[in-house]
Write a protein that holds these residues in place. Structure first.
Motif, short mmCIF file in Angstrom:
data_model
loop_
_atom_site.label_atom_id
_atom_site.label_comp_id
_atom_site.label_asym_id
_atom_site.label_seq_id
_atom_site.Cartn_x
_atom_site.Cartn_y
_atom_site.Cartn_z
N ASN A 73 52.26 37.42 44.62
CA ASN A 73 51.85 37.24 43.24
C ASN A 73 53.05 37.15 42.28
O ASN A 73 52.89 37.30 41.08
N GLY A 120 45.52 39.61 40.19
CA GLY A 120 46.75 39.02 40.69
C GLY A 120 47.95 39.37 39.83
O GLY A 120 49.04 39.63 40.35
N ASN A 150 45.71 31.65 43.31
CA ASN A 150 46.56 32.84 43.19
C ASN A 150 47.21 32.89 41.82
O ASN A 150 47.80 31.90 41.38
N ARG A 271 37.68 34.21 42.53
CA ARG A 271 38.78 33.38 43.01
C ARG A 271 38.35 31.92 43.09
O ARG A 271 39.11 31.01 42.77
N ALA A 325 49.46 33.43 49.86
CA ALA A 325 48.38 33.96 49.06
C ALA A 325 47.91 35.29 49.57
O ALA A 325 46.81 35.43 50.05
N VAL A 327 46.30 38.61 48.99
CA VAL A 327 45.52 39.10 47.88
C VAL A 327 45.20 40.54 48.18
O VAL A 327 44.96 40.89 49.29
#
Length: 564
Positions: A73, A120, A150, A271, A325, A327
């Motif tokens: 992120n 994020g 993202n 998302r 990505a 998360v």
């Protein structure tokens, strides 16, 4: 046509392609590394900053920390270049658009996309704050949304000390107007102001005398959906001591609010919506900014400078653009619930965050599902991950990093891990077989995985995020239903406690909470690889519960070896 000069000079070794925008800190250019043909973003700092020795001295220290910061992120920082002609930052080129552009083109994002964005952003801030890096200029232009949805932070530390309030008035905490240095608390305030803007289409305060508004105007929490007002009230608190103590704490509050209001699939839908908004905004030009209102009320449009970003890993050896990505916790780790490319329906607020164990006709057979997961993950062999454990009974734990699957034993992990009490401070750990390697300064010490403190915490993270723990849930499930790529169900603790390898984890959850059943939700990608796991252990009276969450991304070949 490519051009090679910005204000009379260019960073050696790069060919410019086009300008990406400009702002108070300088001009952003898309460029290509002449040696590797990798596209990067270069920010040429404003001449005033380049001549400010106090700023440069501070940023040199920040640059050293940023060069070691690797987080999905955060836009990767590659190099800080200083020449007699000026200074420039070489960074990852992100294939996406800024949040400022999305808001200007699309307007309010809606609660789920806003939650995904905030999650994020907080993940990026948490990773930076762990290294004592304060952003100081969190605003929509410095939040980039890539093609996978993202939210990624760019432009750390590019505001000169004492100018943070003037360079981003709609997002400047009250204390910044009094000359207090930027801090964790001011970063969280700015992130909340952006969250508010995603929900309403405008910053919380705008107009004349911004300092007075931030210091004295009521927090406009009533203008956002009811379940999210607490987040706004916490993040925009006038007193920095009344805001969340850390980005990680704020993430926990976000997750609790999101799950309670929208259920465990909130990240999947949020998302997906954020991905959709970014794709739509990318194809449309930004409308001209209207003239600011003379009134001291709120202004319905964003006022922030454009920004760009760039790719993960060292730029001198990087390949094409990387869109890692990972998360976490509250950052939005799943794709859309449906795999048909359409936007999922907006959810209705749920009364409980517990997945409802309603088996479909015939139910879902877990055996072929487990086989598909094992086959898919076996081809990839590893992934990036995040993990979080919250709830009663002193259960706090979090970790992020990567793991590599092993055919002859438990997966190996390289991660940053933290817990509560004596393990509250984040530590670097590597797990290989039954040994935990802990970083102490520039050296590593190794201890058995059965040790107390950080070794036990690292093992807990490994078990809680393990694929074997996930497949044990599926194989032991008494109810299992499917909605697109989301599987939800319940499994008895008695059966889970007997599962090979991970049984102790579920037995400990049962002892801590008194739970007899584990409720869970699992999200897979189109290749049948896990994206997100959520589970809850809760007693019959619903007074004692713990929640474990793990997110997975960047599946591929991984190798983790003991540090020297």
């Amino acid at each position: 046509m490519a051009f090679n000069v910005v204000d009379g000079w260019t960073v050696p070794g790069f060919t410019h392609e086009r300008e990406l925008g400009g702002g108070a800190a300088g001009r952003m250019v898309l460029a290509v590394d002449d040696l590797t043909s990798t596209k990067v973003a270069i920010k040429y700092l404003d001449g005033g900053l380049g001549a400010d020795e106090a700023f440069l001295a501070r940023f040199r220290a920040t640059a050293r920390s940023l060069s070691q910061l690797e987080d999905p992120n955060v836009v990767d920082f590659y190099d800080f270049v200083e020449t007699p002609d000026g200074a420039a930052i070489v960074m990852e080129r992100v294939d996406g658009v800024s949040l400022r552009h999305i808001l200007a083109v699309q307007g309010p994002a809606g609660p789920l996309a806003a939650l995904s964005m905030l999650g994020g952003t907080l993940l990026g801030l948490a990773a930076a704050h762990e290294r004592d890096i304060v952003h100081g200029a969190v605003r929509p232009s410095n939040v980039l949304v890539d093609r996978e949805g993202n939210a990624r932070l760019a432009d750390f530390g590019t505001a000169a000390a004492g100018t943070e309030a003037q360079s981003g008035p709609p997002y400047a905490a009250p204390e910044l107007w009094d000359g207090v240095p930027a801090s964790v608390a001011t970063d969280l305030y700015a992130a909340t102001a952006i969250f508010y803007e995603c929900l309403t289409g405008r910053p919380p305060y705008s107009g004349r005398n911004m300092a007075k508004l931030h210091r004295e105007a009521p927090i406009p929490a009533e203008e956002v959906p009811g379940p999210l007002r607490g987040l706004i009230a916490q993040g925009l608190a006038k007193d920095p001591h009344e805001r969340p103590k850390s980005a990680a704490d704020f993430l926990g509050a976000l997750e609790d609010a999101a799950v309670s209001a929208y259920g465990p699939s909130w990240e999947a839908q949020g998302r997906g919506r954020l991905t959709e908004l970014a794709a739509q905004a990318a194809s449309r030009p930004e409308p001209p900014k209207p003239k600011p209102s003379r009134a001291s009320g709120r202004n319905p449009i964003v006022a922030a400078a454009p920004s760009g970003g760039g790719s993960r890993g060292r730029w001198i050896a990087a390949g094409a653009v990387a869109l890692a990505a990972a998360v976490a916790v509250a950052g939005g780790a799943a794709l859309m619930l449906k795999d048909d490319g359409k936007r999922p329906p907006d959810p209705t607020p749920a009364q409980s965050s517990k997945p409802e164990p309603a088996a479909p006709n015939g139910g879902v057979d877990p055996a072929p599902l487990v086989a598909q997961i094992e086959q898919a993950t076996g081809r990839a062999s590893g992934a990036a991950f995040t993990f979080r454990r919250t709830g009663c009974c002193g259960a706090a734990a979090s970790g992020r990093g990567s793991f590599a699957l092993a055919a002859d034993g438990p997966a190996s992990y390289s991660m940053t891990v933290s817990g509560a009490g004596a393990t509250r401070k984040a530590a670097r750990a590597v797990l290989v077989q039954d040994t935990v390697y802990l970083q102490a300064g520039k050296r590593w010490r190794h201890v058995p995985v059965t040790g107390r403190g950080y070794p036990a915490l690292a093992q807990q993270v490994r078990l809680g995020s393990s694929l074997s723990g996930m497949t044990a849930l599926l194989e032991s499930a008494t109810t299992l239903r499917r909605s697109g790529a989301l599987y939800q169900g319940e499994a008895p603790v008695a059966a889970l406690s007997r599962a090979a390898g991970v049984g102790p984890l579920y037995a400990e959850l049962a002892r801590a909470t008194g739970a007899q059943q584990i409720s869970f939700a699992l999200r897979l990608d189109r290749g049948n690889r896990p994206v997100r796991l959520w589970l809850r252990a809760q007693d019959a009276s619903k007074t004692r519960s713990q929640v474990l969450q793990a997110s997975y991304s960047s599946w591929g070949r991984k190798a983790i070896k003991p540090p020297r």
